[in-house]
Write a protein that holds these residues in place. Structure first.
Motif, mmCIF file in Angstrom:
data_model
loop_
_atom_site.group_PDB
_atom_site.id
_atom_site.type_symbol
_atom_site.label_atom_id
_atom_site.label_comp_id
_atom_site.label_asym_id
_atom_site.label_seq_id
_atom_site.Cartn_x
_atom_site.Cartn_y
_atom_site.Cartn_z
ATOM 1 N N UNK A 86 36.319 60.033 1.758
ATOM 2 C CA UNK A 86 37.257 61.049 1.771
ATOM 3 C C UNK A 86 37.522 61.738 3.219
ATOM 4 N N UNK A 87 36.102 61.894 3.720
ATOM 5 C CA UNK A 87 36.347 62.464 5.145
ATOM 6 C C UNK A 87 36.866 61.618 6.202
ATOM 7 N N UNK A 88 36.703 60.314 6.023
ATOM 8 C CA UNK A 88 37.176 59.112 6.711
ATOM 9 C C UNK A 88 38.694 59.101 6.726
ATOM 10 N N UNK A 89 39.311 59.678 5.681
ATOM 11 C CA UNK A 89 40.709 59.655 5.423
ATOM 12 C C UNK A 89 41.023 58.279 4.736
ATOM 13 N N UNK A 90 40.210 57.636 4.183
ATOM 14 C CA UNK A 90 40.493 56.396 3.441
ATOM 15 C C UNK A 90 40.916 56.459 2.039
ATOM 16 N N UNK A 91 42.117 55.928 1.702
ATOM 17 C CA UNK A 91 42.684 55.963 0.481
ATOM 18 C C UNK A 91 42.067 55.148 -0.633
ATOM 19 N N UNK A 92 41.258 55.642 -1.507
ATOM 20 C CA UNK A 92 40.864 55.098 -2.701
ATOM 21 C C UNK A 92 41.751 54.984 -3.973
ATOM 22 N N UNK A 93 41.777 53.915 -4.847
ATOM 23 C CA UNK A 93 42.465 54.005 -5.896
ATOM 24 C C UNK A 93 41.591 54.049 -7.289
ATOM 25 N N UNK A 94 40.290 53.288 -7.174
ATOM 26 C CA UNK A 94 39.450 53.318 -8.309
ATOM 27 C C UNK A 94 38.229 52.823 -7.976
ATOM 28 N N UNK A 95 37.065 53.150 -8.859
ATOM 29 C CA UNK A 95 35.792 52.844 -8.470
ATOM 30 C C UNK A 95 35.109 52.524 -9.829
ATOM 31 N N UNK A 96 34.262 51.454 -9.653
ATOM 32 C CA UNK A 96 33.334 51.187 -11.044
ATOM 33 C C UNK A 96 31.977 50.731 -10.411
ATOM 34 N N UNK A 97 30.924 51.181 -10.982
ATOM 35 C CA UNK A 97 29.541 50.997 -10.545
ATOM 36 C C UNK A 97 29.025 50.654 -11.871
ATOM 37 N N UNK A 98 28.458 49.094 -11.869
ATOM 38 C CA UNK A 98 27.842 48.874 -13.330
ATOM 39 C C UNK A 98 26.371 48.185 -12.725
ATOM 40 N N UNK A 99 25.505 48.769 -13.537
ATOM 41 C CA UNK A 99 24.003 48.461 -13.347
ATOM 42 C C UNK A 99 23.434 48.294 -14.489
ATOM 43 N N UNK A 100 22.528 47.091 -14.580
ATOM 44 C CA UNK A 100 21.862 46.709 -15.863
ATOM 45 C C UNK A 100 22.784 46.410 -17.010
ATOM 46 N N UNK A 101 24.041 45.951 -16.593
ATOM 47 C CA UNK A 101 25.101 45.930 -17.762
ATOM 48 C C UNK A 101 25.754 47.100 -18.304
ATOM 49 N N UNK A 102 25.370 48.435 -17.658
ATOM 50 C CA UNK A 102 25.737 49.645 -18.002
ATOM 51 C C UNK A 102 26.828 50.362 -16.815
ATOM 52 N N UNK A 103 27.741 50.798 -17.182
ATOM 53 C CA UNK A 103 28.727 51.604 -16.336
ATOM 54 C C UNK A 103 28.111 53.060 -16.055
ATOM 55 N N UNK A 104 27.797 53.316 -14.927
ATOM 56 C CA UNK A 104 27.180 54.637 -14.557
ATOM 57 C C UNK A 104 28.295 55.258 -13.852
ATOM 58 N N UNK A 105 29.337 54.920 -13.307
ATOM 59 C CA UNK A 105 30.413 55.744 -12.741
ATOM 60 C C UNK A 105 31.595 55.006 -12.805
ATOM 61 N N UNK A 106 32.671 55.633 -12.955
ATOM 62 C CA UNK A 106 33.948 55.205 -13.022
ATOM 63 C C UNK A 106 35.131 56.277 -12.812
ATOM 64 N N UNK A 107 36.046 55.709 -11.949
ATOM 65 C CA UNK A 107 37.107 56.911 -11.702
ATOM 66 C C UNK A 107 38.233 56.406 -11.180
ATOM 67 N N UNK A 108 39.679 57.028 -11.350
ATOM 68 C CA UNK A 108 40.509 56.410 -10.783
ATOM 69 C C UNK A 108 41.358 57.881 -10.062
ATOM 70 N N UNK A 109 41.713 57.704 -8.878
ATOM 71 C CA UNK A 109 42.395 58.659 -8.032
ATOM 72 C C UNK A 109 43.959 58.689 -8.575
ATOM 73 N N UNK A 110 44.198 59.983 -9.301
ATOM 74 C CA UNK A 110 45.580 60.030 -9.696
ATOM 75 C C UNK A 110 46.685 59.749 -8.485
ATOM 76 N N UNK A 111 47.776 59.483 -8.768
ATOM 77 C CA UNK A 111 48.414 58.909 -10.200
ATOM 78 C C UNK A 111 48.007 57.433 -10.454
ATOM 79 N N UNK A 112 46.930 56.785 -9.989
ATOM 80 C CA UNK A 112 46.579 55.626 -10.476
ATOM 81 C C UNK A 112 45.543 55.827 -11.745
#
Length: 497
Positions: free
Chosen positions: A27-53
């Motif tokens: 965010x501080x770098x001013x980079x536009x992200x739309x979504x993120x998913x982090x999966x470890x050992x077959x489990x999702x430990x973080x996921x998010x979408x930047x509205x409106x996506x």
């Protein structure tokens, strides 16, 4: 439908603070992200979408598509439908130039997979006879010895598959990969050639969840829920360095200088690799960490995005389960409230009242001087099929906290609602979903930011009203010097009816 179990990062050995710091640094770098998913050992430990996506929307993959196309070739090889040693001259004898060079005679499917066909430059690849153009393009280097990123070369693989099987990449993958993984929709644009070949080099769209399923399939080398769908030998070749990319003709450095496999890039972490699409469409595979990271973005500064991940996220990964902390709750709240900036400004009741019922007409005397269709005006990099009409008239109306922009093009009407209340309003027109926010920049100057939700970007449109009309100016939201699917800035006058 979600496939991965949701857990806290600490339960799979990742410090929530590292994920928070990664998101904050981007965010501080001013980079536009739309979504993120982090999966470890077959489990999702973080996921998010930047509205409106959101999780339900297809997102352009760009060259992430290439890894799907390569996987289709892997299945075809496994079934004996083709061999990577087959030569292009034997596969397309009807498309060869009058003079066939020695280098062209030697090009194999393997050479296409590793971006080593011998081209030094890339053809446009969007004409009806693009295959003939590809084969007539100079093969200046001995195949397999010179790396040149080549989307048309990937499209050639899609064309080979269609000649061999009569099926497009997505159709061929449906029973072999997509259905077993539960991927319901994988859209791909079709090229204008006589066979309507899919643009396997960059024309696909997919949800983030399904990007994650495919990336997880890559992590497990073709094994899905105990079934070996695609043989492990394919991944031993496809996901390891097949050709050098450091100091190549395009000057690849950093995360693009670790080598290339079969339509995927090698990463700096040992044994790691990624499916990689323009502007930050990523599926990172980290076998030594038993982890994948999937993200969609809209930035030219993809190295800076990866740097943030390497600086904050990767160091937060540990071999053991971590004690739960309050950071987990902070992360959960952060992920639930992600949003792109919205237009923020004061209301202008005088102008809003004046606009109601007024109609503005184009002053152009020819289509070339006029205003493009709404689809092109808003754009949305990552879309190839766009309605190419012309806006001839428009009107505005205000109700509650939304301003409604209606345009008339080719005897049809399109309307988009934009929120004036510091949020995105979602509306559908011509079967396309848009999200829009608006503000008054000053008296008589209205700004709308409109996002096409199945696209990478959208447009910032400024309407400057005068007593007798308005002037419309549009710019793409994607900050880049030129780029794929972008249209030139438009400044168009309209007169008051």
């Amino acid at each position: 439908m979600e496939y991965f179990e949701n857990v806290t990062p600490e339960s799979v050995g990742i410090a929530s603070s590292g994920i928070i710091n990664f998101i904050d640094d981007v965010r501080k770098k001013g980079i536009e992200q739309h979504s993120l998913m982090i999966i470890r050992h077959g489990k999702c430990c973080a996921k998010g979408w930047w509205k409106p996506y959101g999780p339900e929307y297809l997102h352009p993959l760009y060259s992430f598509s290439k890894t799907f196309t390569a996987t289709a070739i892997g299945f075809a090889e496994q079934e004996g439908l083709l061999s990577l040693d087959e030569k292009l001259v034997d596969l397309f004898p009807d498309k060869l130039p009058e003079e066939v060079s020695e280098n062209l005679r030697e090009v194999t499917l393997h050479d296409l997979l590793i971006m080593g066909c011998g081209h030094e430059t890339e053809i446009d690849g969007l004409s009806p006879d693009w295959i003939r153009e590809f084969l007539a393009h100079p093969f200046l280097h001995k195949p397999g010895t010179f790396y040149k990123y080549n989307t048309a070369g990937t499209n050639m693989l899609a064309a080979v598959l269609k000649r061999k099987t009569g099926q497009d990449v997505t159709e061929f993958l449906r029973p072999r990969l997509l259905d077993p993984l539960g991927i319901d929709t994988l859209y791909c644009y079709h090229l204008p050639d006589e066979d309507s070949t899919e643009l396997g080099g960059g024309g696909m769209k997919l949800t983030t969840e399904n990007m994650a399923r495919f990336t997880y399939f890559l992590l497990h080398k073709g094994n899905w829920e105990g079934r070996q769908l695609l043989n492990k030998d394919w991944f031993d070749r496809a996901c390891t360095k097949q050709i050098e990319t450091a100091n190549d003709s395009e000057g690849h450095t950093d995360e693009w200088a670790n080598g290339y496999g079969y339509q995927c890039w090698m990463c700096s972490l040992p044994e790691s690799f990624r499916a990689d699409g323009a502007y930050g469409q990523f599926g990172f595979v980290y076998p030594t960490l038993d982890m994948i990271v999937v993200m969609t973005s809209a930035t030219d500064r993809t190295q800076a995005l990866i740097d943030s991940m390497m600086d904050y996220l990767i160091p937060a990964v540990h071999d053991q389960v971590l004690a739960e902390s309050e950071d987990s709750g902070k992360l959960s709240l952060l992920l639930e409230n992600l949003s792109l900036p919205v237009c923020a400004g004061d209301r202008c009741p005088v102008m809003e009242k004046r606009l109601n019922g007024q109609i503005y007409l184009t002053t152009a005397v020819s289509p070339e001087q006029g205003c493009s269709s709404m689809e092109i005006l808003i754009g949305g990099s990552g879309n190839f099929d766009l309605f190419r009409g012309e806006i001839t008239r428009m009107s505005f109306s205000v109700k509650d906290d939304c301003i409604y922009w209606k345009v008339y093009e080719n005897q049809e009407t399109r309307e988009i609602a934009a929120s004036l209340a510091h949020r995105f309003e979602i509306s559908s027109t011509n079967g396309i979903l848009y999200a829009a926010s608006a503000r008054w920049r000053s008296f008589g100057v209205l700004e709308m930011e409109i996002r096409r939700l199945d696209a990478l970007s959208g447009s910032r449109i400024i309407f400057r009203f005068s007593e007798n009309g308005l002037t419309l100016t549009s710019d793409d939201t994607l900050v880049t010097a030129g780029g794929l699917g972008l249209f030139p800035k438009q400044t168009v006058p309209f007169r008051l009816e």
